[in-house]
Every structure is written in structure tokens, then in C-alpha cells.
Write an enzyme that holds these catalytic residues in place. Structure first.
Site, mmCIF file in Angstrom:
data_model
loop_
_atom_site.group_PDB
_atom_site.id
_atom_site.type_symbol
_atom_site.label_atom_id
_atom_site.label_comp_id
_atom_site.label_asym_id
_atom_site.label_seq_id
_atom_site.Cartn_x
_atom_site.Cartn_y
_atom_site.Cartn_z
ATOM 1 C CE LYS A 83 -63.435 4.578 25.025
ATOM 2 N NZ LYS A 83 -64.634 5.299 24.606
ATOM 3 C CE LYS A 92 -66.875 8.116 17.845
ATOM 4 N NZ LYS A 92 -66.865 7.087 18.901
HETATM 5 O O1 OSB Z 1 -66.851 5.308 21.427
HETATM 6 O O2 OSB Z 1 -64.754 5.420 21.583
HETATM 7 C C1 OSB Z 1 -65.844 5.934 21.750
HETATM 8 C C2 OSB Z 1 -65.317 9.432 23.090
HETATM 9 C C3 OSB Z 1 -66.318 9.506 24.008
HETATM 10 C C4 OSB Z 1 -67.182 8.445 24.172
HETATM 11 C C5 OSB Z 1 -67.034 7.305 23.394
HETATM 12 C C6 OSB Z 1 -66.023 7.223 22.459
HETATM 13 C C7 OSB Z 1 -65.164 8.312 22.294
HETATM 14 C C8 OSB Z 1 -64.097 8.325 21.312
HETATM 15 C C9 OSB Z 1 -62.753 8.885 21.707
HETATM 16 O O3 OSB Z 1 -64.276 7.933 20.191
HETATM 17 C C10 OSB Z 1 -62.515 10.286 21.283
HETATM 18 C C11 OSB Z 1 -61.333 10.931 21.948
HETATM 19 O O4 OSB Z 1 -61.209 10.909 23.180
HETATM 20 O O5 OSB Z 1 -60.533 11.528 21.251
HETATM 21 MG MG MG Z 2 -65.823 3.442 20.813
#
Ligand code: OSB
Ligand code: MG
Length: 368
Positions: free
Chosen positions: A262, A163
Site C-alpha cells: 500500500k 476479514k
Molecule cells: O487491512 O487490508 C486491510 C482497508 C482499510 C484498512 C485496512 C485494510 C483495508 C482493506 C481494503 O481490507 C479494502 C478496500 O480498500 O477495498
Molecule cells: Mg490487510
């Protein structure tokens, strides 16, 4: 489909490690488990995965529960569904609320697949017997990120996602590249930048990232197409793609080169598969995004990832990454960076009802 009852359980569990982005730190995860039971006692399972607060999308556990209880469930019970595709007719009178729809689509498609005695992925043309797993490292602390990558490398994860935000990017990427020069790395910004930052974002090109995920506005399509022309790193859209229409627009004007699909964000199986098909026709690679979910949602994601267009490893980590105990049996295990796609009917995993009940903090059952 002979649906007899529909139940919802709100579940809650601590995460083993906090999940930190520039928007929110998630330490506890809630979700809504949906069970759709037919007159023969077969059960279809879905998992609605909004967060407790609206940081990622506008839905929350409470708003999602409300939409399901007061609109979606009554309509399904009264309309006597013949086929999961009939949900499209029900969705017509309910705008947005993608995660509520996705949770219900999952449950209804799982029930249908079980009634047909077929694995759910096969219903949509899934063909892989193993899917490639990537992992997410969600911390701004550089030394922690490097240590976590070290650990996850041992499990063979095929792709690492970190991130980033304007305050945590160059130094973080410098250090990670020093420690791990060869890993397949991508950076997810969750909309932390604006188009004014284009020159700064250009500096990320030097790190050989597989992609940058959602750098600009969470609902933007147009500015991303301007940014993509100025940077070498492929843009992958996440938040901006909440429907087939969004995906079509983004491809039309070159807003991205990759899409993270997703199911929860786009409203379920049908929309997710349509976006997949569109991308496959256009030669745009896709991958399955994660939601820090429990096993039921993860099982649906594994099935989705078995479709031909998912050529990039998804957010498909082991159950044990986030949970002391998952709610499915067997748990999801990543080995050599791969997850086995099950073959049994429905989602191919059993639900661990005892663990599910342990995590349940509220439940209701609805019949006609
Ligand atoms: O931005 O991809 C994203 C998880 C929750 C909300 C948004 C995001 C994410 C992740 C995936 O980065 C993490 C995971 O499920 O292992
Ligand atoms: Mg994302």
C-alpha cells in the site's frame, strides 16, 4: 517544477456498506485531497488516506493534516522542488507519517507526469493495459458474507478477501467454502492472533486459502517467521511492512511469502516501487492493497498495479462499491474482474471538481 500553490481539502462521505473488522467499524470515510498547482495552471492530485481514528496505523486525519500543513507544505514551498525525487531530501527531517508523505508524493508525481505529458504508471515502468481486481468482504455475519460474494462474483472479481478473527474464522470459512468451493479466497486477520494461537491457525490450512494476511502483531516481523514455518498457507504481510527496510527484513528471515503493498502505508510512490523491485528480484509476488479510498488514491493504485511484479489481483474494486458518487471521471469500473489502465497523462482520470466540492468539509490553500 514551478510549484505555485498547494491546497488541502478534507472530504467526508458515508460508505454504502459499513466496513467491519475486529478493530473498528467504518461507516463514514474522511480523506485529505491535496492539489499541487504549477505556474502554468497544471494540477497534480494526491489523496492522503488515514482514518478518522488510529485503528489501522497511528495516523489520523487530524494528525496527517497537521504534519502536511505545518511541516511538509512549508518545506516544499521554500525548497522549490526541481523533481519529485527531491522529496526524499525533505522526508529526511520528518520521521514516519507515511500517509502524509504518500498523499504529497502522489500529488507531486501526478503534476510531474502531467508536465511531461506521460501516464504516471509509465514513469515507473508500468506495462499492463488492464489490472486484475479483487474485492473485500468486511462483515462477521456469515450469511451476509456469502451473499456479498455471490454479488461480487457476478462482476467477475478475481479474488475474494474476508476479514477473520479468532471468534470469526473456522465457521465462516466452512460456510463460505461450502457455498463457494472454487473461489480464490484469502483471509485478512488485521493482527487478531498471537503466536500462542499457532495450532488454531494451522486449522485454517484445510480451506485452501491463497494466503492469510497479517495474522500476528501489526509491527511484528520475527514471530511471523516462526508461524510461517508451522503453517502451509502462505503468509502475506500488510501492517508490518511500513518501509523498504521492513520488506527486506521480512524476506531475509522468511516472515512471509507475499507482500501487500500500500503506497499510503509505506510513504508513497518511491518506497512502494522500491519494495516492488525488491520482491520482483526475489521472486516474491505482490499485490496492491486498498484503503477504502476515493478515486484519486484508487487511480494511483491502478497505476502502481500496472508494474510487472503485481501478479496477484489487488484491492481494486469499482467506485460504486463504496460510493454513491466518486470524485473522479470516469469512475473506476471493474468488468470481467479487470480494470482498464488509462493512457492519458498524470493519473489518467479527471477529477470531478463538483463532486469533490460537495464532499469537502474543510479546505485551505498555501502559497509562498
Ligand atoms: O487491512 O487490508 C486491510 C482497508 C482499510 C484498512 C485496512 C485494510 C483495508 C482493506 C481494503 O481490507 C479494502 C478496500 O480498500 O477495498
Ligand atoms: Mg490487510
Amino acid at each position: 517544477m514551478k510549484i505555485q500553490s498547494i491546497s488541502m481539502q478534507i472530504i467526508c462521505s458515508d460508505l454504502k456498506i459499513p466496513f467491519q473488522t475486529h478493530l473498528e467499524t467504518v461507516k463514514k470515510r474522511e480523506a485529505i485531497v491535496i492539489k499541487v498547482t504549477d505556474t502554468d495552471g497544471l494540477i497534480g492530485y494526491g489523496e492522503a488516506v488515514p482514518f478518522s481514528s488510529p485503528w489501522y496505523t497511528e495516523e489520523t486525519i487530524k494528525s496527517c493534516y497537521h504534519i502536511l500543513k505545518d511541516f511538509i507544505i512549508p518545506k516544499i514551498l521554500q525548497n522549490r522542488l526541481q523533481h519529485p525525487k527531491d522529496l526524499a531530501e525533505i522526508w529526511k527531517g520528518i520521521r514516519r507519517n507515511a500517509m502524509a508523505k504518500s498523499g504529497m508524493e502522489q500529488a507531486v508525481w501526478d503534476l510531474y507526469a502531467k508536465q511531461q505529458g506521460i501516464y504516471i504508471g509509465k514513469l515507473f515502468g508500468g506495462e499492463r493495459s488492464k489490472v486484475a481486481a479483487g474485492v473485500v468482504i468486511a462483515t462477521p455475519v456469515i450469511s451476509d458474507a456469502i451473499r456479498q460474494i455471490e454479488e461480487y462474483k457476478k462482476d467477475g472479481y478475481k479474488r475474494f478477501k474476508i476479514k477473520i478473527s479468532p471468534r470469526h474464522d473456522l465457521e465462516m470459512l466452512d460456510e463460505i467454502r461450502k457455498a463457494h468451493p472454487d473461489i480464490a479466497l484469502l483471509a485478512d486477520a488485521n493482527s487478531a492472533y498471537s503466536l500462542h494461537d499457532a495450532d488454531h491457525i494451522k486449522r485454517l490450512d484445510q480451506y485452501g486459502l491463497a494466503m492469510i494476511e497479517q495474522p500476528l502483531g501489526h509491527d511484528d516481523i520475527v514471530e511471523h517467521s516462526f508461524l510461517q514455518k508451522q503453517i502451509k498457507t502462505p503468509i502475506c504481510l500488510d501492517e508490518s511492512i511500513s518501509s523498504f527496510h521492513d520488506a527486506k527484513s521480512a524476506l531475509l528471515i522468511g516472515s512471509c511469502q507475499i507482500i501487500n503493498i500500500k503506497m499510503a502505508r509505506v510513504g508513497g510512490w518511491k518506497e512502494a516501487v522500491e519494495i516492488h523491485d525488491l520482491c520482483l528480484e526475489n521472486g516474491v509476488p505482490v499485490w496492491v492493497g486498498g484503503m477504502i479510498e476515493f478515486g484519486i488514491s484508487r487511480a494511483h493504485n491502478i497505476a502502481l498495479a500496472s508494474l510487472a511484479g503485481f501478479t496477484i489481483p489487488g484491492d481494486l474494486s469499482s467506485s460504486s462499491k463504496y460510493w454513491e458518487q466518486d470524485i473522479i471521471e470516469p469512475e473506476v469500473i471493474v468488468s470481467d474482474g479487470l480494470v482498464d489502465v488509462p493512457e492519458r497523462s498524470g493519473i489518467g482520470f479527471s477529477v470531478h471538481e463538483k463532486n469533490l466540492d460537495k464532499l469537502t468539509i474543510y479546505s485551505e490553500i498555501f502559497t509562498l
